[in-house]
Design an enzyme around this catalytic site. Structure first.
Site, PDB file in Angstrom:
ATOM      1  N   LYS A 366       0.841  -1.195   0.000  1.00 32.55           N
ATOM      2  CA  LYS A 366       0.000   0.000   0.000  1.00 32.55           C
ATOM      3  C   LYS A 366       0.877   1.245   0.000  1.00 32.55           C
ATOM      4  CE  LYS A 366      -0.439  -0.094   5.070  1.00 32.55           C
ATOM      5  NZ  LYS A 366      -1.361  -0.131   6.213  1.00 32.55           N
ATOM      6  N   ARG A 460     -10.036  -0.551  15.559  1.00 33.91           N
ATOM      7  CA  ARG A 460     -10.051   0.211  14.315  1.00 33.91           C
ATOM      8  C   ARG A 460     -11.076  -0.479  13.418  1.00 33.91           C
ATOM      9  NH1 ARG A 460      -4.399   1.045  11.207  1.00 33.91           N
ATOM     10  NH2 ARG A 460      -4.750  -1.183  10.859  1.00 33.91           N
ATOM     11  N   HIS A 488      -5.200  -7.688  13.655  1.00 35.74           N
ATOM     12  CA  HIS A 488      -3.971  -6.892  13.638  1.00 35.74           C
ATOM     13  C   HIS A 488      -3.500  -6.648  15.066  1.00 35.74           C
ATOM     14  CE1 HIS A 488      -0.973  -4.401  11.740  1.00 35.74           C
ATOM     15  NE2 HIS A 488      -1.280  -3.370  12.510  1.00 35.74           N
ATOM     16  N   ARG A 547       1.711 -10.732   7.088  1.00 34.37           N
ATOM     17  CA  ARG A 547       1.647  -9.489   6.307  1.00 34.37           C
ATOM     18  C   ARG A 547       2.922  -8.680   6.572  1.00 34.37           C
ATOM     19  NH1 ARG A 547      -3.093  -9.680   9.092  1.00 34.37           N
ATOM     20  NH2 ARG A 547      -2.447  -7.883  10.342  1.00 34.37           N
ATOM     21  N   TYR A 593      14.166  31.368   2.772  1.00 36.05           N
ATOM     22  CA  TYR A 593      12.939  31.959   3.284  1.00 36.05           C
ATOM     23  C   TYR A 593      13.062  32.263   4.777  1.00 36.05           C
ATOM     24  CZ  TYR A 593      10.387  30.662  -0.975  1.00 36.05           C
ATOM     25  OH  TYR A 593       9.946  30.552  -2.262  1.00 36.05           O
ATOM     26  N   CYS A 641      12.906  24.297   0.764  1.00 35.26           N
ATOM     27  CA  CYS A 641      11.899  24.873  -0.124  1.00 35.26           C
ATOM     28  C   CYS A 641      11.063  23.759  -0.759  1.00 35.26           C
ATOM     29  CB  CYS A 641      12.570  25.704  -1.213  1.00 35.26           C
ATOM     30  SG  CYS A 641      13.761  26.916  -0.593  1.00 35.26           S
ATOM     31  N   MET A 642      10.082  24.167  -1.542  1.00 39.19           N
ATOM     32  CA  MET A 642       9.226  23.178  -2.187  1.00 39.19           C
ATOM     33  C   MET A 642      10.019  22.286  -3.142  1.00 39.19           C
ATOM     34  SD  MET A 642       5.786  23.653  -4.521  1.00 39.19           S
ATOM     35  CE  MET A 642       4.706  24.019  -3.123  1.00 39.19           C
TER      36      MET A 642
END
Length: 730
Positions: A366, A460, A488, A547, A593, A641-642
């Protein structure tokens, strides 16, 4: 760790290409016509079946899906058609090829030049085999393809028999209206593709003694068969023999036993030799006539073969060099992640060593395989024999199916009612989260494969362990095909006394609930309880699956975690980026920044082409995080920064534009671990890796076999399905 397995296949590719050149140049003809017959008309006939078996062996959801194979082969075929178009125009063959019948015959069966038949034949043969696998079991597929091969034989080496029977004669006269040879993708190639797939599916290894003995006996019989048919004058052509099948079976197994480093370049070289060698024949013969060397370069069959072969290899190497330079130019990314398949294989091997004998691995892929690339990782896991996967959403499952991943794919999360039909369409297995959800699924009046989740204390997803009425209600839903039951462990990563006690409570609740379900007459199917930490701290539990998530990728959730079972994991992912600029700044300069960094002295900076949009946590700013450049660590300065970040390289002399900065992984003697970066960012390794952005390409690194595959079961039904899905989605 598996050894490097496919060197034998790669080296024999080159031998097979040389054999094909010999078929078209008759190297022994001027020396001994009899020897030439046995070489070029009998022994060399192993070349094409070998290539077809290799296709069948590897054409699994591994490196190549059916759709990808067809696309690549069709592109190669198109390029080859263009290469030989001038020759066809010069000889006048183009006139016949441009008729409606000629177009069909040339493109689908015969090829537009005499040797190009193999490319459409491999495409058609694969489609035929995939179609058979979608309807029949593997043994039946082999049986049908052998019958097709029998039809091919009766139109080729055994044509003399067909001529003796009026009905067979009429039958082949009809067939030859559509094609001139039965060595095509409809009749000949399917059996060898299916045989290669069957060898992959069986995964059986024979000793060299058995292989050599079988190959020797089969080869003697093949030579005898070829000699007999030739003397009897039965052959319309001599492309195939009955004894080719056992010869190829033992030869292929013998090559699989040849260990060593597989060579991807040999695959490319062999195919290029196959494509260009007829053009080289034309050039050599034309040159010989032009300079009056016919007796040397044409009449002397051995020298003719050597000249053609040498030129074919030279031309192929030139093309390979050009393609490699072009490929390197494409791979110059600003930032990338390297996925080490050797590490992945090691980690799978470690868990197989720990797990009980009958417990399989359900790979948790996942969140883009925890940032590692779900398709790439799942393909490799398929090739390691892992055939069960867990994802979070139905869209993640569909993505795997569309890319040809086979085996069970369990959706761990909630699938919306409007998306339930996709579960059947893509053969996915849904988690039942409670009784009301089970009833909703059941109300669709379609059979849906599910695993039932039991809540043993995490609170859950799952129906509570102590609510047997609701659990019984789930199992009584007639449209739910219950394939498994699981829970789980919420504190399995901790060895603290209270957490261990709670985990034991969960384990006890789970198994007691299973017993009660069985006593009530319900079959829980395959059971699974452990995640990565469940295996490493409670390895004795008897389940059908474990798993494995974060540890499969060679890391733990936190560097502080200890486990009861010692395990030697190898990190699978490294993160790297480019130095795009270096600059010198003076004392007391404000950087980035918010002016979060002010230089206290003259400083040299490097700007790195990666930022928080690529998954680098912004709270590694201002000296918390580091990178490695040229084997030395450099601290991050200012805010991340980005799309970029800056590091202090004052003490790393010689750093220049284009150098590589390692954010996770090794460089020289230095190492930055994912666990360490996560700790500095105040998070878990799971989160750090899962947040790596999609604009960061995942480059596959395979130090074992240069992308050679491990032996795996073949499931062409799923491959065919993935092709259908790709067509629908496009």
């Amino acid at each position: 760790m598996d050894e490097k397995r496919y060197a034998g296949l790669d080296y024999f590719r080159l031998i097979a290409a040389l054999l094909i050149v010999s078929i078209h140049t008759f190297p022994l003809l001027s020396i001994s016509p009899g020897a030439n017959f046995f070489l070029t008309h009998v022994l060399a006939r192993v070349a094409v079946p070998f290539f077809l078996m290799t296709t069948g062996f590897f054409l699994v959801p591994g490196k190549t899906t059916l759709n990808g194979f067809i696309k690549k082969t069709a592109l190669l075929y198109g390029a080859a058609i263009l290469l030989y178009l001038p020759v066809n125009i010069y000889t006048g063959a183009i006139k016949e090829q441009l008729s409606p019948a000629g177009i069909f015959k040339g493109l689908v069966f015969e090829g537009t030049f005499y040797h190009l038949w193999y490319l459409p034949a491999s495409i058609l043969g694969v489609i035929v085999v995939c179609g058979l696998y979608s309807k029949l079991n593997p043994r039946a597929v082999l049986g049908v393809t052998m019958l097709l091969y029998l039809l091919a034989l009766l139109g080729d080496s055994y044509y003399g028999i067909s001529e003796q029977f009026a009905f067979l004669n009429r039958f082949y006269n009809v067939l030859f209206m559509f094609f001139d040879h039965t060595r095509n993708g409809l009749l000949m190639t399917p059996v060898f593709i299916a045989l290669g797939g069957a060898i992959a599916a069986a995964g059986r290894q024979y000793s060299n003694k058995i292989c050599l003995t079988g190959l020797s006996v089969a080869t003697v019989l093949l030579l005898a068969e070829g000699s007999f048919l030739n003397r009897q004058g039965m052959q319309r052509h001599d492309s195939m023999y009955i004894m080719l099948l056992p010869v190829m079976f033992f030869l292929f197994h013998l090559l699989l036993n040849c260990r060593g480093k597989a060579e991807k370049k040999l695959r490319t070289l062999s195919m290029l030799i196959y494509i260009v060698h007829p053009m080289c024949i034309i050039v050599v013969r034309g040159f010989a006539k032009a300079v009056n060397l016919t007796s040397l370069l044409i009449d002397n069959s051995m020298l003719h073969f050597i000249a053609v072969l040498s030129m074919s290899i030279l031309c192929s190497v030139i093309v390979m060099t050009f393609l490699e330079k072009k490929d390197k130019g494409r791979k110059a990314d600003r930032a990338w992640a390297e996925i080490d398949l050797e590490g992945l294989e090691n980690n799978i091997g470690q868990f197989r060593r720990i797990l009980p004998e009958n417990c399989g691995i359900m790979a948790v892929v996942k969140a883009n395989a925890y940032g590692h690339g779900d398709v790439e990782v799942s393909r490799e896991l398929n090739n390691m024999g892992v055939n069960a996967f867990a994802v979070a959403t139905v869209k993640e499952g569909i993505r795997l199916r569309k890319n040809g991943i086979r085996g069970e794919i369990l959706i761990l999360g909630y699938t919306l009612p409007d998306e339930v039909s996709l579960l059947r369409q893509y053969d996915l297995t849904q988690t039942v989260v409670d009784l009301s959800y089970a009833r909703m699924l059941n109300s669709r009046n379609k059979k849906i494969k599910v695993h039932v989740k039991i809540d043993t204390g995490m609170h859950r997803l799952g129906e509570s362990f102590d609510n047997m009425d609701n659990l019984a209600g789930i199992f009584q839903c007639g449209n739910l095909l219950i394939r498994g039951t699981f829970s789980h462990l919420s504190a399995a990563d901790s060895l603290a006394t209270e957490d261990v006690e709670f985990t034991h409570f969960q384990i006890e609740r789970f198994y007691k609930t299973l017993d009660r379900l069985k006593e009530a007459g319900f079959n829980p199917g395959k059971i699974h309880l452990q995640s990565s930490y469940g295996v490493l701290n409670y390895p004795y539990l008897k389940c059908d699956y474990a798993r494995i998530g974060i540890a499969m990728y060679g890391v733990l959730s936190s560097r502080e975690h200890e486990t009861r079972v010692p395990v030697s994991l190898q990190p699978v992912l490294s993160m790297k980026a480019r130095v795009i600029l270096t600059k010198d700044i003076g004392e007391n300069e404000r950087i980035g920044y918010g002016h979060q960094f002010i230089s206290g002295k003259k400083t040299r900076l490097a700007v790195i082409s990666v930022g928080y949009a690529d998954g680098i946590p912004s709270n590694l700013s201002c000296g918390k995080g580091q990178v490695i450049i040229n084997g030395r660590k450099a601290g991050i300065v200012g805010r991340i920064c980005m799309d970029q970040l800056m590091v202090d390289i004052t003490d790393i002399h010689g750093t220049k534009q284009g150098d590589i900065a390692t954010l996770i992984g090794h460089d020289g003697n230095e190492f930055i671990s994912a666990e360490g970066v996560a700790a500095q960012a105040g998070t878990l390794t799971n989160e750090l890796l899962s947040r790596l952005g999609f604009r960061v390409p995942r480059n596959i690194i395979n130090n074992r076999t240069n992308a050679a595959k491990s032996r795996v079961p073949l499931n062409l039904k799923n491959t065919l399905s993935s092709w259908k899905f790709s067509i629908k989605s496009s």
